[in-house]
Scaffold this motif. Structure first.
Motif: not given
Lengths: 302, 102
Positions: A34-35, A199, A202-204, A206-207, A217, A222, B92, B96-97, B99-102
């Motif tokens: 997806a990325f 995981e 990943k959280k680090l 996007y959060k 992110n 974006k 947050f 945050w989830r 925001e992850v591209p899907k």
């Protein structure tokens, strides 16, 4: 009869391992696809997709300064992949790449014998290894970075570890990066704990965090493909292929973790320590996202 | 005279209300620093502390004896920052989830 039983047990154990290994990887692979897809679509035709991805970028600038369509491997160039003015500027700088001298120093350090007469080659007989770092060591139950591997090699040979992030360590890593150029990134998620580390990274990523309340992110997914004043924001896809980088701002080489720690600080957060668990997890996630991309480092950045 | 008493009462009530409304204010300098330290430790352990909080807290500790009033103000500022970082992180955590591209 006994032989048959052993064979059946062995086959079932191997099959179970394969099935579970695939499961540990499943979410990460879904994320990665997806990325990659997001970036390929975004940079397929920025002019046609202006409303969706670049609403505030002047049309004139999109037509004149944006390079497109970008293919998967094009993202190895970071901000230079899409922004023509930066690409041209750095092509001139790289006529005499500022990282060349540090890489030569790295080669010298690599071949210089330790006090016991051995060299780094005793640990890395084939220096083309960067494509597999960082990796999850199932025996140690932790992420091992290339910087850690270099320092562990020194300690095994009775030498003091080097300071992480820059200096001689970055030079040795840069030499290993040159030797690994063209190799495809191949990060694996071998067990449940590795999947948890992925995981966490990943959280680090996007959060949102810090007093600016932004995340990696925000800028590198974006807003990738936009500018902050004159600076082109680099896409997170391919971000690890160019590491370590020679930054003009630093006046020297820096490792991936040095760059990531700086980015986290830029959000208004406390700067994480080199080789801290969260920073290693972030590097693990980010490198996994570029799996399959050829290594290109080191390179030059502002 | 009545007017003066009324205005004074309203002013005192307003100021007392403001002081009570600050959830992070503490009375003594030691309390203020301990409170800030506890909140900072929590934010730091969750890796969500802001980059200036520790500096502000250290400055408060340095001024604890020579300028307790300033030290309390700084400690309260550090406590406020740490608590806001924790609240922000909790908020947050819920989003945050997406925001992850899907």
């Amino acid at each position: 009869m006994l032989k048959k039983l052993i064979k059946i047990v062995a086959i079932s154990m191997i099959s179970t391992t394969i099935v579970f290994a695939a499961n540990f990887n499943a979410q990460a692979e879904k994320d990665r696809k997806a990325f990659v897809d997001y970036f390929l679509k975004k940079f397929e035709n920025p002019v046609a997709n202006r409303d969706k991805y670049f609403p505030y970028v002047p049309l004139k600038e999109l037509k004149k300064d944006y390079i497109y369509p970008l293919k998967f491997q094009d993202f190895q160039d970071g901000p230079l992949s899409w922004y023509r003015p930066s690409k041209e500027q750095f092509a001139e700088i790289n006529d005499f790449p500022p990282y060349e001298i540090p890489v030569d120093d790295g080669e010298e350090l690599f071949n210089k014998p330790f006090a016991n007469g051995k060299t780094y080659a005793s640990c890395f007989p084939n220096p083309a290894i960067k494509q597999n770092y960082p990796y999850y060591d199932v025996h140690r139950d932790e992420i091992v970075t290339i910087g850690m591997a270099v320092n562990e090699c020194r300690v095994i040979n009775g030498e003091k570890p080097l300071k992480y992030g820059k200096g001689d360590l970055a030079k040795v890593v840069a030499y290993l990066a040159v030797k690994s150029r063209g190799k495809k990134i191949d990060i694996k998620i071998p067990n449940e704990n590795a999947a948890k580390a992925y995981e966490a990274g990943k959280k680090l990523f996007y959060k949102q965090r810090g007093y600016l309340a932004i995340s990696c992110n925000e800028c590198h997914v974006k807003s990738a493909g936009k500018r902050i004043r004159a600076e082109a924001l680099s896409p997170a896809l391919g971000a690890t292929t160019q590491m370590p980088v020679y930054r003009i701002k630093w006046g020297g080489l820096g490792t991936l973790q040095r760059r990531l720690a700086g980015c986290v600080k830029d959000t208004g957060s406390e700067k994480p320590k080199m080789q801290s668990k969260p920073l290693k997890e972030l590097a693990y996630f980010l490198t996994y996202m570029s799996n399959g991309m050829k290594l290109f480092g080191p390179d030059t950045r502002k | 005279m009545k007017k003066l008493i009324l205005i004074s009462t309203i002013t005192v009530a307003f100021l007392a209300g403001c002081a009570m409304n600050n959830p992070y204010a503490s009375n003594g300098v030691d309390n203020a620093i301990a409170n800030a330290q506890a909140k900072y430790n929590k934010a730091h352990s969750q890796m969500v502390a802001w980059k200036n909080t520790k500096k502000v807290l250290e400055k408060a500790k340095k001024l604890a004896k020579s300028n307790p009033k300033k030290a309390i103000a700084l400690a309260n500022e550090a406590a406020y920052e740490a608590q806001t970082a924790l609240d922000q992180s909790a908020e947050f955590e819920k989003t945050w989830r997406a925001e992850v591209p899907k």
